[in-house]
Scaffold this motif. Structure first.
Motif, mmCIF file in Angstrom:
data_model
loop_
_atom_site.group_PDB
_atom_site.id
_atom_site.type_symbol
_atom_site.label_atom_id
_atom_site.label_comp_id
_atom_site.label_asym_id
_atom_site.label_seq_id
_atom_site.Cartn_x
_atom_site.Cartn_y
_atom_site.Cartn_z
ATOM 1 N N SER A 175 36.524 8.825 -11.274
ATOM 2 C CA SER A 175 37.050 7.764 -12.138
ATOM 3 C C SER A 175 36.005 7.320 -13.160
ATOM 4 O O SER A 175 34.804 7.528 -12.981
ATOM 5 C CB SER A 175 37.490 6.571 -11.295
ATOM 6 O OG SER A 175 36.377 5.968 -10.668
ATOM 7 N N ARG A 176 36.505 6.707 -14.227
ATOM 8 C CA ARG A 176 35.653 6.074 -15.243
ATOM 9 C C ARG A 176 35.768 4.570 -14.978
ATOM 10 O O ARG A 176 36.686 3.916 -15.469
ATOM 11 C CB ARG A 176 36.119 6.405 -16.650
ATOM 12 C CG ARG A 176 35.643 7.743 -17.204
ATOM 13 C CD ARG A 176 35.951 8.951 -16.366
ATOM 14 N NE ARG A 176 35.589 10.199 -17.063
ATOM 15 C CZ ARG A 176 35.375 11.348 -16.460
ATOM 16 N NH1 ARG A 176 35.490 11.423 -15.129
ATOM 17 N NH2 ARG A 176 35.061 12.426 -17.159
ATOM 18 N N THR A 234 37.198 1.092 -17.109
ATOM 19 C CA THR A 234 37.627 1.438 -18.470
ATOM 20 C C THR A 234 39.130 1.256 -18.646
ATOM 21 O O THR A 234 39.639 1.388 -19.765
ATOM 22 C CB THR A 234 37.248 2.889 -18.817
ATOM 23 O OG1 THR A 234 37.874 3.779 -17.873
ATOM 24 C CG2 THR A 234 35.743 3.087 -18.770
ATOM 25 N N PHE A 285 30.224 -3.275 -16.455
ATOM 26 C CA PHE A 285 30.167 -1.971 -15.799
ATOM 27 C C PHE A 285 30.182 -2.159 -14.280
ATOM 28 O O PHE A 285 29.807 -3.208 -13.762
ATOM 29 C CB PHE A 285 28.878 -1.232 -16.162
ATOM 30 C CG PHE A 285 28.678 -0.990 -17.630
ATOM 31 C CD1 PHE A 285 29.121 0.173 -18.230
ATOM 32 C CD2 PHE A 285 28.012 -1.928 -18.414
ATOM 33 C CE1 PHE A 285 28.919 0.405 -19.581
ATOM 34 C CE2 PHE A 285 27.804 -1.712 -19.763
ATOM 35 C CZ PHE A 285 28.260 -0.547 -20.352
ATOM 36 N N ALA A 306 31.361 11.459 -15.523
ATOM 37 C CA ALA A 306 32.006 10.160 -15.349
ATOM 38 C C ALA A 306 31.129 9.034 -15.881
ATOM 39 O O ALA A 306 31.613 8.124 -16.571
ATOM 40 C CB ALA A 306 32.325 9.925 -13.873
ATOM 41 N N GLU A 328 30.884 9.338 -19.814
ATOM 42 C CA GLU A 328 32.128 8.941 -20.485
ATOM 43 C C GLU A 328 32.339 7.427 -20.395
ATOM 44 O O GLU A 328 32.780 6.794 -21.357
ATOM 45 C CB GLU A 328 33.304 9.681 -19.873
ATOM 46 C CG GLU A 328 34.625 9.487 -20.604
ATOM 47 C CD GLU A 328 34.617 10.077 -22.014
ATOM 48 O OE1 GLU A 328 35.454 9.647 -22.836
ATOM 49 O OE2 GLU A 328 33.769 10.957 -22.296
ATOM 50 N N THR A 329 32.019 6.844 -19.250
ATOM 51 C CA THR A 329 32.153 5.397 -19.088
ATOM 52 C C THR A 329 31.253 4.655 -20.075
ATOM 53 O O THR A 329 31.687 3.703 -20.743
ATOM 54 C CB THR A 329 31.801 4.985 -17.651
ATOM 55 O OG1 THR A 329 32.709 5.618 -16.742
ATOM 56 C CG2 THR A 329 31.885 3.479 -17.473
ATOM 57 N N LYS A 377 32.545 2.201 -23.313
ATOM 58 C CA LYS A 377 32.115 0.820 -23.447
ATOM 59 C C LYS A 377 31.314 0.606 -24.733
ATOM 60 O O LYS A 377 31.435 -0.443 -25.386
ATOM 61 C CB LYS A 377 31.270 0.420 -22.238
ATOM 62 C CG LYS A 377 32.024 0.468 -20.915
ATOM 63 C CD LYS A 377 32.997 -0.686 -20.760
ATOM 64 C CE LYS A 377 33.608 -0.696 -19.370
ATOM 65 N NZ LYS A 377 34.365 -1.914 -19.078
#
Length: 337
Positions: A198-199, A202, A209, A242, A245-246, A250
């Motif tokens: 998962s991210r 998001t 975060f 992951a 990309e997260t 953000k």
């Protein structure tokens, strides 16, 4: 103005000389990785004692490489926090004592402000406003920088920092200390998409975060796998994808929220190649730019402390004669320059 910078916040002893006219004159860094490897993490007392052993020889080495005598210094900057109190006290006491002996001003520098301003070491013409991503073993923050000392926290991690998640994930898969860089190297040979994690956070508004749950997902995937070397690499790649990309999602949100066109990235995880490539693509699509310090200035170092300290000393700010350090320190409390 020639400023000596001292960094001893954790497990690296960093020294540098920054000249406000000539730029960075010299810098040196000693890492305690080998010292702490047997323990799988930093042992504060051992870190403090090693700073005592290494700091003064590094000061002499750096001054010699800069072609300067100690009497040529016009100021001293040292990390005053946040960090390990014992380690911070070594640098702060040494820096204050040296400044007192020379009759020059000294200033305690916020460690994260040093990281935040590190890209300016490469290009002093860059100017605020900009968004900064501070991403390291202890911190993951998005900050809107309106000026030096004018910082607005946009979002931060609610649990593990990104670098901490790298280290813990590496440890649970049996990688050697320090785990984060080892996991990133392993991910280079992993196949993207075989393990999809998962991210975190998001799927909702906001700029905070959370990486603790991601770490748990990796642990479950690892325990259910054949635990072979190729699988370890594939899981490492899935985890890195992951996190990267997260962070990118953000950062893009933060640029939108602040109507900013420049993103600064600093901290140890800022040296990650895949993160750099992903943020460059994101910025390029937006017509924005992303600025990184060179990899050696992403991790803790004396150059960023000398530079940040020089900016404040030139502005007339300095510390009193007391030796004061902060295990925790809100960057928003810093005075503007």
């Amino acid at each position: 103005m020639k400023v000596l910078g001292i960094e001893t916040s954790c497990d690296e002893t960093g020294v540098a000389v920054y000249d406000t006219v000539a730029g960075l004159r010299a810098h040196a860094l000693y890492s305690q990785i080998a010292l702490h490897a047997d323990y799988g993490g930093v042992v504060p007392e051992l870190a403090s004692r090693d700073h005592v052993r290494k700091l003064l020889p590094l000061v002499r080495q750096t001054l010699a490489e800069a072609g300067l005598a100690v009497s040529d210094l016009d100021g001293v900057a040292y990390t005053a926090g946040p960090g390990l109190v014992g380690a911070l006290m070594v640098g702060a006491a040494s820096g204050r004592a040296l400044a007192w002996a020379l009759g020059v001003p000294a200033i305690g520098v916020h460690h994260m402000e040093g990281h935040l301003l590190a890209p300016l070491l490469e290009d002093s013409h860059l100017q605020p406003p900009f968004v900064a991503l501070l991403v390291s073993g202890g911190h993951t923050q998005l900050v809107f920088v309106q000026g030096i000392g004018r910082y607005q926290l946009l979002g931060e991690t609610l649990d593990d920092a990104a670098g901490e998640a790298f280290d813990k994930t590496a440890k649970l898969m049996g990688l050697p200390y320090p785990g984060g860089p080892e996991l990133a190297r392993l991910a280079e040979s992993g196949r993207s998409g075989l393990f999809k994690f998962s991210r975190p956070m998001t799927d909702r508004p906001g700029l905070d975060f959370s990486f603790s749950g991601l770490k748990t997902q990796v642990m479950l995937a690892w325990k259910a796998s054949d635990q072979s070397d190729p699988t370890r690499a594939d899981i490492a790649r899935g985890f890195e994808d992951a996190v990267v990309e997260t962070l990118a999602i953000k950062c893009e949100r933060a640029l939108d929220q602040c109507a900013a066109k420049t993103l600064f990235v600093a901290g140890g995880v800022g040296a990650n190649t895949r993160l750099r490539e992903r943020l460059q693509r994101m910025a390029g699509k937006r017509g924005a730019r992303v600025c990184f310090p060179r990899p050696e200035f992403c991790t803790d170092n004396g150059a960023m402390i000398a530079f940040a300290g020089a900016l404040r000393l030139v502005a007339g700010q300095h510390a009193d004669a007391s030796v004061t350090v902060h295990a925790r320190w809100d960057m928003a409390s810093l005075p503007a320059v």
